[in-house]
Structures are given as structure tokens and as C-alpha cells.
Design a protein around this motif. Sequence first.
Motif, mmCIF file in Angstrom:
data_model
loop_
_atom_site.group_PDB
_atom_site.id
_atom_site.type_symbol
_atom_site.label_atom_id
_atom_site.label_comp_id
_atom_site.label_asym_id
_atom_site.label_seq_id
_atom_site.Cartn_x
_atom_site.Cartn_y
_atom_site.Cartn_z
ATOM 1 N N LEU A 84 -24.048 4.052 -13.742
ATOM 2 C CA LEU A 84 -24.196 5.365 -12.831
ATOM 3 C C LEU A 84 -23.119 5.427 -11.910
ATOM 4 O O LEU A 84 -22.782 4.521 -11.327
ATOM 5 C CB LEU A 84 -25.726 5.193 -12.323
ATOM 6 N N ALA A 85 -22.624 6.754 -11.691
ATOM 7 C CA ALA A 85 -21.805 7.055 -10.704
ATOM 8 C C ALA A 85 -22.557 7.923 -9.524
ATOM 9 O O ALA A 85 -23.131 8.750 -9.848
ATOM 10 C CB ALA A 85 -20.524 7.481 -10.980
ATOM 11 N N VAL A 86 -22.159 7.589 -8.405
ATOM 12 C CA VAL A 86 -23.045 8.494 -7.186
ATOM 13 C C VAL A 86 -21.992 8.860 -6.183
ATOM 14 O O VAL A 86 -21.175 7.896 -5.799
ATOM 15 C CB VAL A 86 -23.991 7.678 -6.743
ATOM 16 N N LEU A 87 -21.948 9.941 -5.685
ATOM 17 C CA LEU A 87 -21.052 10.511 -4.429
ATOM 18 C C LEU A 87 -21.985 10.810 -3.393
ATOM 19 O O LEU A 87 -23.267 11.482 -3.782
ATOM 20 C CB LEU A 87 -20.207 11.797 -4.785
ATOM 21 N N GLN A 88 -21.680 10.510 -2.218
ATOM 22 C CA GLN A 88 -22.458 10.830 -1.196
ATOM 23 C C GLN A 88 -21.827 11.307 0.148
ATOM 24 O O GLN A 88 -20.725 10.872 0.502
ATOM 25 C CB GLN A 88 -23.545 9.723 -0.507
ATOM 26 N N ASP A 89 -22.050 12.489 0.278
ATOM 27 C CA ASP A 89 -21.185 13.236 1.397
ATOM 28 C C ASP A 89 -22.123 13.755 2.589
ATOM 29 O O ASP A 89 -23.138 14.358 2.318
ATOM 30 C CB ASP A 89 -20.544 14.624 0.876
ATOM 31 N N THR A 121 -13.357 17.384 -4.497
ATOM 32 C CA THR A 121 -12.580 17.282 -5.625
ATOM 33 C C THR A 121 -11.935 15.770 -5.882
ATOM 34 O O THR A 121 -12.098 15.340 -6.922
ATOM 35 C CB THR A 121 -11.528 18.502 -5.747
ATOM 36 N N SER A 122 -11.195 15.534 -4.950
ATOM 37 C CA SER A 122 -10.586 14.156 -4.699
ATOM 38 C C SER A 122 -11.668 13.098 -5.026
ATOM 39 O O SER A 122 -11.413 12.314 -5.736
ATOM 40 C CB SER A 122 -9.869 13.956 -3.315
ATOM 41 N N ALA A 123 -12.780 13.026 -4.541
ATOM 42 C CA ALA A 123 -13.839 12.076 -4.606
ATOM 43 C C ALA A 123 -14.442 12.187 -5.914
ATOM 44 O O ALA A 123 -14.638 11.143 -6.572
ATOM 45 C CB ALA A 123 -14.893 12.293 -3.580
#
Length: 75
Positions: A5-10, A51-53
Motif C-alpha cells: 500500500l502507498a499512502v500520502l499525507q499532507d 503532483t511531485s509527491a
Amino acid sequence: MPLPLAVLQDLADPTAESGVIVGTIWIAVGNSDKIETMMIEEDNGRDKNLTSATKAAMHMLLEYLKANCEDCAAE
């Protein structure tokens, strides 16, 4: 192998009190056996930062699969 799983947190609205730099995004890739993380600090505007992340997260996920998924190597 458990599914990866891949996760992004902002953090939507960092403040000086939180100590978080504007543009900080955390990325995590892994499964129940192994997790890898990366912190990105960019301040190029919200859309460009995300976008970069997203590109970094996709690259991390691909590299993770190459290194940790024997069944995926043949595909």
C-alpha cells in the motif's frame, strides 16, 4: 506476501505552533511485514507539491515491489 500500500499525507493548514513546514508531505509504502517512509518538503504551491509527491509515491511503490515481491518479478 501481504498486499502493498502507498499512502500520502499532507497537512492541510500547518501553523508556526505545529512546527511543520508548509509543503511537508509524508509518503509511506509497505505492508504488514515492512514499511518504508519518506518526507518531502517543497513549497511550490499545493498542486505542484501533490503532483511531485504522487510521482515520488508511485516510484517508491514500484521500487518496493521490485525489491519485495518475488511473484511480481515475472510480470
